[in-house]
Write a protein that holds these residues in place. Structure first.
Motif, PDB file in Angstrom:
ATOM      1  N   PRO A  22       0.842  -1.197   0.000  1.00 61.47           N
ATOM      2  CA  PRO A  22       0.000   0.000   0.000  1.00 61.47           C
ATOM      3  C   PRO A  22       0.878   1.248   0.000  1.00 61.47           C
ATOM      4  O   PRO A  22       1.942   1.261   0.614  1.00 61.47           O
ATOM      5  N   LEU A  23       0.430   2.282  -0.692  1.00 61.40           N
ATOM      6  CA  LEU A  23       1.247   3.482  -0.837  1.00 61.40           C
ATOM      7  C   LEU A  23       0.522   4.719  -0.309  1.00 61.40           C
ATOM      8  O   LEU A  23      -0.700   4.794  -0.269  1.00 61.40           O
ATOM      9  N   SER A  24       1.338   5.699   0.066  1.00 57.78           N
ATOM     10  CA  SER A  24       0.841   7.000   0.506  1.00 57.78           C
ATOM     11  C   SER A  24       1.536   8.088  -0.292  1.00 57.78           C
ATOM     12  O   SER A  24       2.698   7.937  -0.681  1.00 57.78           O
ATOM     13  N   VAL A  25       0.829   9.182  -0.512  1.00 54.70           N
ATOM     14  CA  VAL A  25       1.433  10.348  -1.148  1.00 54.70           C
ATOM     15  C   VAL A  25       0.784  11.584  -0.540  1.00 54.70           C
ATOM     16  O   VAL A  25      -0.422  11.590  -0.266  1.00 54.70           O
ATOM     17  N   ASN A  26       1.594  12.604  -0.285  1.00 57.81           N
ATOM     18  CA  ASN A  26       1.082  13.830   0.315  1.00 57.81           C
ATOM     19  C   ASN A  26       0.798  14.863  -0.759  1.00 57.81           C
ATOM     20  O   ASN A  26       1.649  15.151  -1.604  1.00 57.81           O
ATOM     21  N   LEU A  27      -0.404  15.404  -0.722  1.00 54.02           N
ATOM     22  CA  LEU A  27      -0.805  16.429  -1.674  1.00 54.02           C
ATOM     23  C   LEU A  27      -0.202  17.776  -1.284  1.00 54.02           C
ATOM     24  O   LEU A  27      -0.086  18.096  -0.104  1.00 54.02           O
ATOM     25  N   THR A  28       0.175  18.562  -2.273  1.00 55.22           N
ATOM     26  CA  THR A  28       0.627  19.918  -2.006  1.00 55.22           C
ATOM     27  C   THR A  28      -0.578  20.786  -1.645  1.00 55.22           C
ATOM     28  O   THR A  28      -1.739  20.411  -1.857  1.00 55.22           O
ATOM     29  N   ARG A  29      -0.321  21.952  -1.104  1.00 59.34           N
ATOM     30  CA  ARG A  29      -1.417  22.849  -0.729  1.00 59.34           C
ATOM     31  C   ARG A  29      -2.239  23.243  -1.955  1.00 59.34           C
ATOM     32  O   ARG A  29      -3.468  23.227  -1.928  1.00 59.34           O
ATOM     33  N   GLN A  30      -1.562  23.619  -3.022  1.00 62.20           N
ATOM     34  CA  GLN A  30      -2.286  24.030  -4.222  1.00 62.20           C
ATOM     35  C   GLN A  30      -3.050  22.859  -4.829  1.00 62.20           C
ATOM     36  O   GLN A  30      -4.182  23.010  -5.283  1.00 62.20           O
ATOM     37  N   GLN A  31      -2.438  21.697  -4.829  1.00 65.82           N
ATOM     38  CA  GLN A  31      -3.092  20.523  -5.391  1.00 65.82           C
ATOM     39  C   GLN A  31      -4.329  20.132  -4.583  1.00 65.82           C
ATOM     40  O   GLN A  31      -5.338  19.702  -5.146  1.00 65.82           O
ATOM     41  N   SER A  32      -4.251  20.272  -3.244  1.00 61.46           N
ATOM     42  CA  SER A  32      -5.379  19.902  -2.386  1.00 61.46           C
ATOM     43  C   SER A  32      -6.640  20.665  -2.739  1.00 61.46           C
ATOM     44  O   SER A  32      -7.752  20.138  -2.648  1.00 61.46           O
ATOM     45  N   ALA A  33      -6.462  21.928  -3.123  1.00 64.52           N
ATOM     46  CA  ALA A  33      -7.605  22.785  -3.442  1.00 64.52           C
ATOM     47  C   ALA A  33      -7.879  22.879  -4.938  1.00 64.52           C
ATOM     48  O   ALA A  33      -8.739  23.653  -5.364  1.00 64.52           O
ATOM     49  N   ASP A  34      -7.179  22.089  -5.732  1.00 62.41           N
ATOM     50  CA  ASP A  34      -7.331  22.126  -7.186  1.00 62.41           C
ATOM     51  C   ASP A  34      -8.663  21.503  -7.590  1.00 62.41           C
ATOM     52  O   ASP A  34      -8.991  20.384  -7.172  1.00 62.41           O
ATOM     53  N   MET A  35      -9.437  22.196  -8.416  1.00 57.62           N
ATOM     54  CA  MET A  35     -10.726  21.683  -8.846  1.00 57.62           C
ATOM     55  C   MET A  35     -10.593  20.429  -9.703  1.00 57.62           C
ATOM     56  O   MET A  35     -11.554  19.683  -9.885  1.00 57.62           O
ATOM     57  N   GLU A  36      -9.379  20.178 -10.222  1.00 61.56           N
ATOM     58  CA  GLU A  36      -9.154  18.999 -11.060  1.00 61.56           C
ATOM     59  C   GLU A  36      -8.659  17.787 -10.254  1.00 61.56           C
ATOM     60  O   GLU A  36      -8.442  16.716 -10.836  1.00 61.56           O
ATOM     61  N   LEU A  37      -8.478  17.940  -8.939  1.00 59.31           N
ATOM     62  CA  LEU A  37      -7.889  16.866  -8.155  1.00 59.31           C
ATOM     63  C   LEU A  37      -8.700  15.575  -8.248  1.00 59.31           C
ATOM     64  O   LEU A  37      -8.140  14.489  -8.452  1.00 59.31           O
ATOM     65  N   VAL A  38     -10.011  15.661  -8.099  1.00 57.89           N
ATOM     66  CA  VAL A  38     -10.839  14.454  -8.103  1.00 57.89           C
ATOM     67  C   VAL A  38     -10.716  13.711  -9.426  1.00 57.89           C
ATOM     68  O   VAL A  38     -10.503  12.493  -9.455  1.00 57.89           O
ATOM     69  N   SER A  39     -10.816  14.434 -10.515  1.00 58.83           N
ATOM     70  CA  SER A  39     -10.757  13.780 -11.823  1.00 58.83           C
ATOM     71  C   SER A  39      -9.366  13.190 -12.081  1.00 58.83           C
ATOM     72  O   SER A  39      -9.248  12.093 -12.639  1.00 58.83           O
ATOM     73  N   ILE A  40      -8.315  13.895 -11.662  1.00 62.15           N
ATOM     74  CA  ILE A  40      -6.949  13.379 -11.856  1.00 62.15           C
ATOM     75  C   ILE A  40      -6.744  12.106 -11.048  1.00 62.15           C
ATOM     76  O   ILE A  40      -6.200  11.109 -11.546  1.00 62.15           O
ATOM     77  N   ALA A  41      -7.178  12.119  -9.785  1.00 63.05           N
ATOM     78  CA  ALA A  41      -7.000  10.947  -8.922  1.00 63.05           C
ATOM     79  C   ALA A  41      -7.772   9.748  -9.460  1.00 63.05           C
ATOM     80  O   ALA A  41      -7.228   8.634  -9.551  1.00 63.05           O
ATOM     81  N   LEU A  42      -9.015   9.956  -9.828  1.00 60.86           N
ATOM     82  CA  LEU A  42      -9.828   8.840 -10.314  1.00 60.86           C
ATOM     83  C   LEU A  42      -9.321   8.313 -11.648  1.00 60.86           C
ATOM     84  O   LEU A  42      -9.288   7.096 -11.873  1.00 60.86           O
ATOM     85  N   ARG A  43      -8.911   9.206 -12.514  1.00 62.29           N
ATOM     86  CA  ARG A  43      -8.377   8.766 -13.803  1.00 62.29           C
ATOM     87  C   ARG A  43      -7.109   7.945 -13.622  1.00 62.29           C
ATOM     88  O   ARG A  43      -6.916   6.914 -14.280  1.00 62.29           O
ATOM     89  N   SER A  44      -6.241   8.371 -12.693  1.00 69.12           N
ATOM     90  CA  SER A  44      -4.994   7.644 -12.450  1.00 69.12           C
ATOM     91  C   SER A  44      -5.264   6.266 -11.857  1.00 69.12           C
ATOM     92  O   SER A  44      -4.629   5.270 -12.231  1.00 69.12           O
ATOM     93  N   LEU A  45      -6.203   6.183 -10.934  1.00 69.51           N
ATOM     94  CA  LEU A  45      -6.540   4.903 -10.318  1.00 69.51           C
ATOM     95  C   LEU A  45      -7.170   3.947 -11.334  1.00 69.51           C
ATOM     96  O   LEU A  45      -6.821   2.758 -11.398  1.00 69.51           O
ATOM     97  N   GLU A  46      -8.091   4.460 -12.136  1.00 67.07           N
ATOM     98  CA  GLU A  46      -8.778   3.610 -13.099  1.00 67.07           C
ATOM     99  C   GLU A  46      -7.853   3.168 -14.224  1.00 67.07           C
ATOM    100  O   GLU A  46      -7.903   2.017 -14.676  1.00 67.07           O
TER     101      GLU A  46
END
Length: 239
Positions: free
Chosen positions: A91-115
């Motif tokens: 299992p892996l962990s990664v820390n989001l940057t401050r700007q990335q945490s509030a990025d409106m594209e974060l959800v789509s980027i994360a889901l696209r990468s996982l899928e």
């Protein structure tokens, strides 16, 4: 490092990424009760010709200065999902940057990468700065809720034991919180508070066996830092 020097490095960072000078390594996350690695956190390392090795936190700080941290963080998240596919037992962990945490594209980027990598959401832990979660209307809080509803677990970063941090821990049902090993003198009872909320206490920056023993007896659950170092010598480029 002076302000001028830092500004020069920040401007050089995108080019360094393109040239492959910024790489990713595995940092073990250790169970303090057994002293064995149970997770791996992916961190950045910039091999700079003049300044030597520039560590993860400084890379992120430099990227924040130029607005490049969302791009850098997204690349690290994508690389993490690729590593989850390559190493299905870790299992892996990664820390989001401050700007990335509030990025409106974060959800789509994360889901696209996982899928794209066919990775179960439950295998990924994301770290998010706690001070960004104190405002219910904040974009970071909205991103966390959406991704948490889909099975991704979150760690609150930069935990201090304050009432605000504890409120965020309970409000968002975080899997755990990460605290700096340097804060040991002010946190004698913090583990009990974290455990009462049903979360793990993760200590970052453990450098000596004495520090590890102190936090072990204080009730911390997991830890990482120079004491255990990067996992092996393997490093790889960001995608």
């Amino acid at each position: 490092m002076g302000d001028v020097e830092a500004s020069i490095l920040a401007a050089q960072l995108p080019g360094a990424l393109e040239m492959g000078e910024i790489v990713v390594t595995h940092q073990p996350v250790v169970d303090l009760a057994t002293n064995s690695a149970v997770r791996s956190e992916l961190i950045l390392r910039w091999d700079h010709q003049a300044h030597g090795v520039i560590p993860h936190d400084q890379c992120v700080e430099l990227a924040e200065q130029t607005g490049f941290s969302s791009t850098l963080g997204s690349m690290l998240l994508t690389t993490t999902c690729r590593e989850l596919r390559a190493a299905p037992d870790i299992p892996l962990s990664v820390n989001l940057t401050r700007q990335q945490s509030a990025d409106m594209e974060l959800v789509s980027i994360a889901l696209r990468s996982l899928e794209l990598n066919r990775v179960s959401h439950e295998r990924l832990w994301l770290g998010m700065p706690l001070d960004l979660l104190s405002d219910e209307s904040d974009e970071a809080a909205d991103n966390l809720r959406v991704l948490a509803d889909l099975g991704i677990e979150f760690i609150g970063l930069n935990f201090t034991g304050s009432l605000r941090d504890l409120a965020c821990l309970e409000r968002f049902s975080l899997r755990g919180v990460r605290i700096s090993a340097a804060l040991s003198h002010t946190t004698l009872h913090v583990a009990n508070l974290v455990h009462h909320a049903g979360a793990l206490l993760i200590v970052d920056g453990i450098a000596t066996e004495e520090q590890a023993d102190w936090w072990r007896h204080a009730g911390a659950d997991l830890a990482s830092g120079p004491l255990w170092g990067p996992h092996g010598t393997q490093s790889f480029r960001l995608d």
